[in-house]
Design a protein around this motif. Structure first.
Motif, PDB file in Angstrom:
ATOM      1  N   LEU A 220       3.581  -3.154  -8.552  1.00  0.00           N
ATOM      2  CA  LEU A 220       4.607  -2.395  -9.265  1.00  0.00           C
ATOM      3  C   LEU A 220       4.421  -2.506 -10.772  1.00  0.00           C
ATOM      4  O   LEU A 220       3.926  -3.503 -11.288  1.00  0.00           O
ATOM      5  CB  LEU A 220       5.999  -2.887  -8.856  1.00  0.00           C
ATOM      6  CG  LEU A 220       6.336  -2.603  -7.385  1.00  0.00           C
ATOM      7  CD1 LEU A 220       7.611  -3.300  -6.972  1.00  0.00           C
ATOM      8  CD2 LEU A 220       6.456  -1.104  -7.140  1.00  0.00           C
ATOM      9  N   PRO A 221       4.868  -1.485 -11.524  1.00  0.00           N
ATOM     10  CA  PRO A 221       4.688  -1.492 -12.982  1.00  0.00           C
ATOM     11  C   PRO A 221       5.735  -2.369 -13.624  1.00  0.00           C
ATOM     12  O   PRO A 221       6.826  -2.527 -13.076  1.00  0.00           O
ATOM     13  CB  PRO A 221       4.896  -0.025 -13.358  1.00  0.00           C
ATOM     14  CG  PRO A 221       5.845   0.499 -12.317  1.00  0.00           C
ATOM     15  CD  PRO A 221       5.497  -0.240 -11.060  1.00  0.00           C
ATOM     16  N   ASP A 222       5.451  -2.871 -14.764  1.00  0.00           N
ATOM     17  CA  ASP A 222       4.129  -3.118 -15.290  1.00  0.00           C
ATOM     18  C   ASP A 222       4.209  -4.441 -15.982  1.00  0.00           C
ATOM     19  O   ASP A 222       5.278  -4.858 -16.387  1.00  0.00           O
ATOM     20  CB  ASP A 222       3.667  -1.964 -16.192  1.00  0.00           C
ATOM     21  CG  ASP A 222       4.161  -2.000 -17.622  1.00  0.00           C
ATOM     22  OD1 ASP A 222       3.746  -1.147 -18.370  1.00  0.00           O
ATOM     23  OD2 ASP A 222       4.956  -2.847 -18.018  1.00  0.00           O
ATOM     24  N   ALA A 223       3.127  -5.143 -16.142  1.00  0.00           N
ATOM     25  CA  ALA A 223       3.163  -6.527 -16.614  1.00  0.00           C
ATOM     26  C   ALA A 223       3.808  -6.668 -17.981  1.00  0.00           C
ATOM     27  O   ALA A 223       4.592  -7.572 -18.227  1.00  0.00           O
ATOM     28  CB  ALA A 223       1.739  -7.095 -16.642  1.00  0.00           C
ATOM     29  N   GLN A 224       3.512  -5.748 -18.891  1.00  0.00           N
ATOM     30  CA  GLN A 224       4.081  -5.847 -20.237  1.00  0.00           C
ATOM     31  C   GLN A 224       5.587  -5.683 -20.205  1.00  0.00           C
ATOM     32  O   GLN A 224       6.321  -6.400 -20.878  1.00  0.00           O
ATOM     33  CB  GLN A 224       3.454  -4.791 -21.151  1.00  0.00           C
ATOM     34  CG  GLN A 224       2.004  -5.076 -21.494  1.00  0.00           C
ATOM     35  CD  GLN A 224       1.446  -4.055 -22.480  1.00  0.00           C
ATOM     36  OE1 GLN A 224       1.994  -2.966 -22.628  1.00  0.00           O
ATOM     37  NE2 GLN A 224       0.357  -4.388 -23.114  1.00  0.00           N
ATOM     38  N   ALA A 225       6.056  -4.721 -19.384  1.00  0.00           N
ATOM     39  CA  ALA A 225       7.496  -4.517 -19.296  1.00  0.00           C
ATOM     40  C   ALA A 225       8.177  -5.731 -18.686  1.00  0.00           C
ATOM     41  O   ALA A 225       9.249  -6.147 -19.115  1.00  0.00           O
ATOM     42  CB  ALA A 225       7.803  -3.268 -18.466  1.00  0.00           C
TER      43      ALA A 225
ATOM     44  N   ALA B 236       0.832  -1.201   0.000  1.00  0.00           N
ATOM     45  CA  ALA B 236       0.000   0.000   0.000  1.00  0.00           C
ATOM     46  C   ALA B 236       0.867   1.252   0.000  1.00  0.00           C
ATOM     47  O   ALA B 236       0.559   2.240  -0.687  1.00  0.00           O
ATOM     48  CB  ALA B 236      -0.926  -0.002   1.217  1.00  0.00           C
ATOM     49  N   GLU B 237       1.955   1.227   0.752  1.00  0.00           N
ATOM     50  CA  GLU B 237       2.858   2.385   0.781  1.00  0.00           C
ATOM     51  C   GLU B 237       3.587   2.522  -0.551  1.00  0.00           C
ATOM     52  O   GLU B 237       3.818   3.633  -1.038  1.00  0.00           O
ATOM     53  CB  GLU B 237       3.862   2.247   1.924  1.00  0.00           C
ATOM     54  CG  GLU B 237       4.571   3.533   2.282  1.00  0.00           C
ATOM     55  CD  GLU B 237       3.637   4.615   2.789  1.00  0.00           C
ATOM     56  OE1 GLU B 237       3.885   5.795   2.475  1.00  0.00           O
ATOM     57  OE2 GLU B 237       2.651   4.289   3.488  1.00  0.00           O
ATOM     58  N   ALA B 238       3.928   1.389  -1.178  1.00  0.00           N
ATOM     59  CA  ALA B 238       4.534   1.437  -2.505  1.00  0.00           C
ATOM     60  C   ALA B 238       3.567   2.057  -3.510  1.00  0.00           C
ATOM     61  O   ALA B 238       3.967   2.851  -4.365  1.00  0.00           O
ATOM     62  CB  ALA B 238       4.931   0.033  -2.958  1.00  0.00           C
ATOM     63  N   ALA B 239       2.293   1.710  -3.410  1.00  0.00           N
ATOM     64  CA  ALA B 239       1.288   2.272  -4.317  1.00  0.00           C
ATOM     65  C   ALA B 239       1.185   3.783  -4.154  1.00  0.00           C
ATOM     66  O   ALA B 239       1.004   4.514  -5.137  1.00  0.00           O
ATOM     67  CB  ALA B 239      -0.066   1.613  -4.067  1.00  0.00           C
ATOM     68  N   ARG B 240       1.321   4.271  -2.922  1.00  0.00           N
ATOM     69  CA  ARG B 240       1.294   5.722  -2.697  1.00  0.00           C
ATOM     70  C   ARG B 240       2.491   6.394  -3.360  1.00  0.00           C
ATOM     71  O   ARG B 240       2.372   7.484  -3.933  1.00  0.00           O
ATOM     72  CB  ARG B 240       1.266   6.024  -1.201  1.00  0.00           C
ATOM     73  CG  ARG B 240      -0.112   5.891  -0.580  1.00  0.00           C
ATOM     74  CD  ARG B 240      -0.146   6.394   0.843  1.00  0.00           C
ATOM     75  NE  ARG B 240       0.367   5.409   1.779  1.00  0.00           N
ATOM     76  CZ  ARG B 240      -0.376   4.453   2.333  1.00  0.00           C
ATOM     77  NH1 ARG B 240      -1.660   4.351   2.022  1.00  0.00           N
ATOM     78  NH2 ARG B 240       0.156   3.595   3.173  1.00  0.00           N
ATOM     79  N   ALA B 241       3.643   5.757  -3.299  1.00  0.00           N
ATOM     80  CA  ALA B 241       4.825   6.312  -3.940  1.00  0.00           C
ATOM     81  C   ALA B 241       4.670   6.339  -5.457  1.00  0.00           C
ATOM     82  O   ALA B 241       5.080   7.293  -6.123  1.00  0.00           O
ATOM     83  CB  ALA B 241       6.058   5.491  -3.557  1.00  0.00           C
ATOM     84  N   LEU B 242       4.059   5.312  -6.011  1.00  0.00           N
ATOM     85  CA  LEU B 242       3.806   5.279  -7.455  1.00  0.00           C
ATOM     86  C   LEU B 242       2.843   6.382  -7.860  1.00  0.00           C
ATOM     87  O   LEU B 242       3.014   7.026  -8.898  1.00  0.00           O
ATOM     88  CB  LEU B 242       3.251   3.921  -7.868  1.00  0.00           C
ATOM     89  CG  LEU B 242       4.140   2.696  -7.662  1.00  0.00           C
ATOM     90  CD1 LEU B 242       3.428   1.445  -8.149  1.00  0.00           C
ATOM     91  CD2 LEU B 242       5.482   2.846  -8.352  1.00  0.00           C
ATOM     92  N   ALA B 243       1.844   6.627  -7.031  1.00  0.00           N
ATOM     93  CA  ALA B 243       0.873   7.678  -7.328  1.00  0.00           C
ATOM     94  C   ALA B 243       1.526   9.056  -7.324  1.00  0.00           C
ATOM     95  O   ALA B 243       1.083   9.972  -8.028  1.00  0.00           O
ATOM     96  CB  ALA B 243      -0.266   7.628  -6.313  1.00  0.00           C
ATOM     97  N   ALA B 244       2.607   9.205  -6.561  1.00  0.00           N
ATOM     98  CA  ALA B 244       3.330  10.477  -6.524  1.00  0.00           C
ATOM     99  C   ALA B 244       4.216  10.666  -7.749  1.00  0.00           C
ATOM    100  O   ALA B 244       4.705  11.773  -7.981  1.00  0.00           O
ATOM    101  CB  ALA B 244       4.174  10.559  -5.253  1.00  0.00           C
ATOM    102  N   GLY B 245       4.437   9.580  -8.512  1.00  0.00           N
ATOM    103  CA  GLY B 245       5.226   9.695  -9.730  1.00  0.00           C
ATOM    104  C   GLY B 245       6.397   8.754  -9.839  1.00  0.00           C
ATOM    105  O   GLY B 245       7.165   8.811 -10.804  1.00  0.00           O
ATOM    106  N   ALA B 246       6.570   7.842  -8.876  1.00  0.00           N
ATOM    107  CA  ALA B 246       7.687   6.901  -8.919  1.00  0.00           C
ATOM    108  C   ALA B 246       7.418   5.761  -9.901  1.00  0.00           C
ATOM    109  O   ALA B 246       6.268   5.422 -10.187  1.00  0.00           O
ATOM    110  CB  ALA B 246       7.959   6.333  -7.533  1.00  0.00           C
ATOM    111  N   ASP B 247       8.502   5.162 -10.376  1.00  0.00           N
ATOM    112  CA  ASP B 247       8.415   4.014 -11.279  1.00  0.00           C
ATOM    113  C   ASP B 247       8.755   2.703 -10.568  1.00  0.00           C
ATOM    114  O   ASP B 247       8.711   1.632 -11.172  1.00  0.00           O
ATOM    115  CB  ASP B 247       9.374   4.199 -12.454  1.00  0.00           C
ATOM    116  CG  ASP B 247       9.063   5.442 -13.253  1.00  0.00           C
ATOM    117  OD1 ASP B 247       7.919   5.567 -13.724  1.00  0.00           O
ATOM    118  OD2 ASP B 247       9.950   6.313 -13.387  1.00  0.00           O
ATOM    119  N   GLY B 248       9.135   2.804  -9.322  1.00  0.00           N
ATOM    120  CA  GLY B 248       9.497   1.642  -8.537  1.00  0.00           C
ATOM    121  C   GLY B 248       9.898   2.094  -7.160  1.00  0.00           C
ATOM    122  O   GLY B 248       9.839   3.283  -6.836  1.00  0.00           O
ATOM    123  N   VAL B 249      10.303   1.140  -6.304  1.00  0.00           N
ATOM    124  CA  VAL B 249      10.662   1.478  -4.927  1.00  0.00           C
ATOM    125  C   VAL B 249      11.990   0.850  -4.539  1.00  0.00           C
ATOM    126  O   VAL B 249      12.376  -0.203  -5.056  1.00  0.00           O
ATOM    127  CB  VAL B 249       9.576   1.021  -3.933  1.00  0.00           C
ATOM    128  CG1 VAL B 249       8.282   1.788  -4.168  1.00  0.00           C
ATOM    129  CG2 VAL B 249       9.337  -0.483  -4.006  1.00  0.00           C
TER     130      VAL B 249
END
Length: 333
Positions: free
Chosen positions: A316-321, A181-194
């Motif tokens: 985490l992003p993304d399945a295609q990658a 959940a915290e990782a998802a918040r970081a992604l929402a802020a603009g991150a591509d990973g953690v």
């Protein structure tokens, strides 16, 4: 479209492991990489034969991408140059270089010219913009992070500010990430990973002392403090640690409180040392520097590195990658 962390580093899951000196040995780094994320061994102050031994172990321990973390401000420019030269000469191209703090431009030039993947952890917008000029994966560290702090911004504020200025740069969020959940918040802020540090301190493969691991899993964010008392070996940098008798009473005498062993060499540990207690440390562990981020509240037990990685993979992003990287890896890593 900017690359995911997985695509940028040639891994399957957009998780980076912090290259924590002492704690992040070759066992942890290799286990994280084998789990599909970006493992990283702590280079810290290692040089010459000691560094060569670590490099040999980490490259033998996994055939996947794995990193070596170096700390420019701790070793100085001359020794950093020697460390970089060793890594480039003694490891295959799948080994990436990770810097905690911004090194000199000449160092960045050298890594890029060698064709190596580059990761730079920073704590300010200015340093992040600078590192991005070399095509680095930029790790934005917030003050929620355990260990030494590179800036004064909160994680998501720093990520958002960098994303606004660097729309095409691969950004990684660091600090306080202990749950999906915290990782998802970081992604929402603009991150591509953690990047995860504290979560891997309590991994089975971590070299953290047992008391250190138990203290982390029993702690909440309120049990951490930002201080500058653990300065011997790394002066002038604030750090987030678990509160200890030393942080509570910093006026104590700086006498020796323990012993440790680093790559076969014994050392005395003084009170106020920046060195973490590892499985090779004895003495007053409860007084030593137990670096710990705000994420500790989400960590209740010791787990394998593979379980830690798997717990974050779904958000985490993304399945295609990831499928693209798997396809690349199937043709030879």
């Amino acid at each position: 479209m900017r690359p995911t962390v997985a695509a940028a580093l040639g891994v399957e899951v957009s998780v980076l492991q912090s290259g924590m000196g002492g704690v992040a040995g070759t066992e942890l780094a290799c286990a994280v990489s084998e789990a599909g994320a970006a493992g990283c061994v702590g280079g810290y102050k290692l040089l010459d034969d000691a560094l060569s031994t670590v490099l040999a172990r980490v490259t033998a321990g996994t055939d996947r991408p794995v990193g070596v973390n170096l700390i420019p401000e701790v070793v100085g420019p001359d020794d950093l140059d020697r460390q970089v030269a060793q890594v480039l000469a003694e490891t295959p191209p799948r080994v990436y270089l990770s810097f905690f703090g911004l090194p000199d431009d000449a160092v960045l030039d050298r890594v890029v010219a060698a064709g190596r993947r580059l990761v730079v952890q920073i704590g300010t917008v200015e340093d992040g913009v600078h590192a991005a000029r070399w095509g680095a994966v930029v790790v934005a560290q917030g003050i929620e992070a355990g260990g030494h702090l590179l800036g004064t911004s909160h994680r998501d504020e720093l990520v958002a500010a960098l994303r606004a200025l660097l729309p095409g740069t691969c950004l990684v969020a660091a600090g306080g990430v202990g749950s999906p959940a915290e990782a998802a918040r970081a992604l929402a802020a603009g991150a591509d990973g953690v990047l995860l540090g504290t979560a891997f301190v309590v991994a089975h493969e971590s070299r953290a002392h047992g008391h250190f691991k138990t203290a982390v899993t029993a702690a909440g964010a309120a049990d951490t403090v930002i201080t500058d008392v653990y300065e011997i070996g790394w002066p002038g940098r604030r750090h987030r640690v678990l509160a200890t008798p030393v942080t509570e009473r910093p006026g104590q005498a700086g006498k020796f409180i323990g012993r440790t062993v680093v790559e076969g060499k014994p050392y005395l540990v003084p009170r106020f040392s920046a060195a973490v207690p590892t499985d090779a440390t004895s003495g007053r562990i409860e007084e030593m520097a137990m670096y710990c981020g705000n994420s500790c509240g989400a960590l209740s037990e010791e787990r394998s590195a593979a379980d830690v990685v798997a717990g974050f993979a779904s958000v985490l992003p993304d399945a295609q990658a990831i499928e693209h990287v798997k396809g690349m890896n199937s043709h030879g890593r």
